[in-house]
Design a protein around this motif. Structure first.
Motif, short mmCIF file in Angstrom:
data_model
loop_
_atom_site.label_atom_id
_atom_site.label_comp_id
_atom_site.label_asym_id
_atom_site.label_seq_id
_atom_site.Cartn_x
_atom_site.Cartn_y
_atom_site.Cartn_z
N UNK A 135 0.54 -1.00 0.30
CA UNK A 135 -0.01 -0.09 0.13
C UNK A 135 1.27 1.22 -0.06
N UNK A 136 2.31 0.94 1.11
CA UNK A 136 2.63 2.42 1.29
C UNK A 136 3.83 2.65 -0.58
N UNK A 137 3.47 1.58 -1.39
CA UNK A 137 4.31 1.79 -2.37
C UNK A 137 3.53 1.88 -3.53
N UNK A 138 2.19 1.79 -3.52
CA UNK A 138 1.30 2.09 -3.96
C UNK A 138 1.19 3.67 -3.88
N UNK A 139 1.53 3.99 -2.99
CA UNK A 139 1.10 5.37 -2.93
C UNK A 139 2.30 6.16 -3.72
N UNK A 140 3.49 5.54 -3.13
CA UNK A 140 4.40 6.29 -4.01
C UNK A 140 4.26 6.36 -5.99
N UNK A 141 3.37 5.58 -5.70
CA UNK A 141 3.75 4.99 -7.67
C UNK A 141 2.81 5.78 -8.54
N UNK A 142 1.87 5.94 -7.77
CA UNK A 142 0.40 6.69 -8.17
C UNK A 142 0.38 8.24 -7.77
N UNK A 143 1.03 8.71 -7.10
CA UNK A 143 1.16 10.28 -6.71
C UNK A 143 1.78 10.80 -7.43
N UNK A 144 1.23 12.41 -8.05
CA UNK A 144 1.00 13.08 -9.40
C UNK A 144 2.47 13.38 -9.25
N UNK A 145 2.36 14.63 -8.53
CA UNK A 145 3.75 15.23 -8.00
C UNK A 145 4.92 14.28 -8.30
N UNK A 146 5.04 13.06 -7.60
CA UNK A 146 6.44 12.70 -7.27
C UNK A 146 6.46 12.00 -9.03
N UNK A 147 5.68 11.60 -9.84
CA UNK A 147 5.22 11.11 -11.45
C UNK A 147 6.18 12.32 -12.15
N UNK A 148 5.48 12.91 -11.76
CA UNK A 148 5.95 14.53 -12.57
C UNK A 148 7.06 14.65 -12.52
N UNK A 149 7.75 14.98 -11.20
CA UNK A 149 9.12 15.57 -11.37
C UNK A 149 10.46 14.18 -11.44
#
Length: 547
Positions: A135-149
């Motif tokens: 669950x924690x990893x999925x939150x990292x995976x789908x976070x828009x800000x993290x994906x964008x940067x």
């Protein structure tokens, strides 16, 4: 010995499919169509400029943080064959065909992708379930800000990666501590913790918070070890030494290594040279190094020198004079000495040259052998182009009435005798018999008659002073301040006694084979002190070049 030929070689491996799946999905989300958009996005315009400097090996100074993050971005450019030729002047500009956009964005994307499985492993090392870790990893995976940067040429994903790596490494070290202390894996994770912390700080200073967190937890664990009665004193000492080396010494050494590589790569003169010291500038290829290469090292009586103010604010400048005199009456009604103006000028100019004269002799040339000037010697400074002596007296400076006016003395046959003797004070001397050295020595000039110190006030003179910077005699100077400290930047041994020949000599450089190198630690220290000081030349001064 040959038993492996009689029995099959069997390799077993535990593969966590959760980690594999998270890694694959993370890579897909960060690498898919990575080169889109093929245009400069947000802070790529900022980091791209420094990337080009790395590709061309041109020195620059970025006050926002250490260089490791920039070097990682430059590594992507190097792997992609980028030559640094692109004008990073606006957001939204289309990348030209020579810019390998995919390679430039690759390392931030990989760091962002690997942060996803790393989050999973951190939660598992903390003792939580696979479900919680996923669950924690999925939150990292789908976070828009993290994906964008992660998909842009930015430093944030790199910083997050090394922050997570530092935490994960320390957790694995702690778990190894429970089962096999001082094993190979125990040492590996401990050292990797220190390296990862240093990398995080080396990208942005915000990484220091993660480093402090790790140090705080390590300090608590060390305190518990000290109180563990099952361990011998020797074993406790070994534990403490191992932690001190890995978490204190290793990060410092790695941090220094970043700057060492940074300075080795950026060996050429660039646009930020002027805010550095003369010694630093002379260590770079081109620029000042091209001018000062082979200059005489020791300043002697008869030497022709340019004197740069060490402070460098509001702009780097050199002690300067010209034919113009101070107004008889200033705008505020105060009177002046009407002597020849002495200023600090922010450009190279022939009027920046001064001759170091022995007060007891008339010669303005270097004797054979040269007589070096030492700390505590009394000298006269003669302006090279006008042959007038640097002087100060009990007359208020034009913009700093609490200080004395500094001028080149003009004999008007009035009751104002020349006061042109200055005592040399080498502030960074190693002994009281130290010799005044080109570039290396930082000196003050103390007026013999009034004890005033030659100082840059930093104020811009009015139009009658061509907007140049005011130089004063500071009577209340106590202690060390860089505005009152000067160093010789350009230097030659004067050979011409006649003024016409001397003027020609001042216009032409001389070369003598004396080399000087600035140590890495000296350059590193200067980078830390100088920080982000980058001043632009005021446009109002450019039109007065050549005065």
């Amino acid at each position: 010995m040959l038993g492996f030929l009689q029995r099959p070689v069997v390799v077993t491996a535990d593969i966590n499919l959760n980690v594999v799946a998270l890694t694959v999905v993370g890579l897909l989300s960060r690498l898919w169509r990575l080169a889109y958009p093929r245009a400069v996005v947000f802070d790529e315009v900022y980091y791209g400029q420094y990337l080009s400097f790395y590709m061309k090996r041109i020195f620059f100074l970025d006050g926002s943080g250490p260089p490791f993050g920039h070097m990682l971005l430059a590594l992507g450019g190097y792997l992609g064959g980028f030559d640094g030729n692109f004008l990073w002047n606006r957001i939204g500009a289309e990348y030209s065909s020579n810019v390998p956009v995919w390679s430039l964005r690759l390392l931030p994307a990989l760091a962002g992708a690997l942060s996803v499985p790393m989050a999973y492993q951190i939660i598992r090392e903390l003792g939580f379930s696979h479900c919680a870790a996923t669950g924690a990893a999925l939150l990292m995976l789908i976070e828009n800000a993290l994906i964008t940067q992660s998909r842009l040429m930015l430093l944030e994903s790199l910083l997050i990666f090394f922050n997570l790596l530092a935490v994960l490494s320390y957790l694995k070290f702690c778990n190894s501590q429970k089962h096999r202390p001082f094993s190979a894996s125990w040492c590996f994770w401990l050292v990797l913790t220190g390296v990862a912390c240093s990398c995080a700080v080396g990208i942005k200073y915000m990484g220091a918070f993660t480093y402090l967190l790790v140090l705080g937890v390590a300090a608590v664990h060390a305190w518990l070890l000290i109180g563990d009665r099952t361990l011998s004193n020797v074993r406790v000492l070994c534990h403490l030494l191992a932690r001190a080396v890995a978490l204190l010494a290793v990060p410092v050494l790695v941090y220094l290594l970043f700057f060492y590589v940074h300075l080795v790569l950026l060996c050429r003169s660039g646009p930020h040279d002027q805010i550095m010291s003369s010694a630093f500038q002379a260590s770079l290829e081109g620029g000042l190094a091209r001018i000062t290469q082979g200059q005489p090292l020791e300043v002697a009586y008869g030497s022709q020198v340019t004197l740069k103010n060490v402070f460098g604010k509001p702009v780097p400048c050199w002690l300067h004079s010209h034919q113009n005199t101070y107004p008889v009456i200033y705008e505020n009604g105060r009177g002046s000495s009407h002597q020849q103006q002495v200023t600090c000028y922010p450009f190279k100019d022939v009027n920046n040259w001064w001759i170091v004269k022995d007060p007891g002799r008339h010669q303005l040339v270097v004797s054979s052998p040269p007589r070096p000037v030492r700390h505590g010697d009394v000298v006269q400074l003669v302006h090279g182009m006008t042959t007038r002596f640097l002087n100060t007296h009990d007359v208020a400076a034009p913009l700093s009435p609490h200080s004395q006016e500094v001028s080149c003395y003009v004999d008007y046959n009035i009751s104002m005798p020349a006061q042109n003797l200055w005592r040399l004070d080498i502030v960074n001397r190693e002994s009281d018999a130290a010799v005044w050295k080109t570039i290396l020595s930082q000196v003050r000039f103390v007026h013999v008659n009034t004890s005033a110190v030659l100082k840059l006030s930093g104020a811009h003179l009015p139009d009658w002073g061509f907007r140049q910077l005011e130089v004063v005699g500071e009577k209340l100077a106590r202690g060390y301040h860089e505005s009152a400290v000067w160093n010789v930047e350009e230097h030659r041994y004067g050979k011409s006694q006649e003024q016409k020949e001397r003027e020609l000599e001042l216009h032409s450089p001389t070369q003598m084979d004396v080399s000087r190198n600035l140590s890495f630690m000296a350059r590193f220290s200067e980078l830390q002190v100088t920080g982000g000081r980058r001043e632009a030349r005021p446009g109002s001064q450019a039109k007065h070049r050549g005065r």
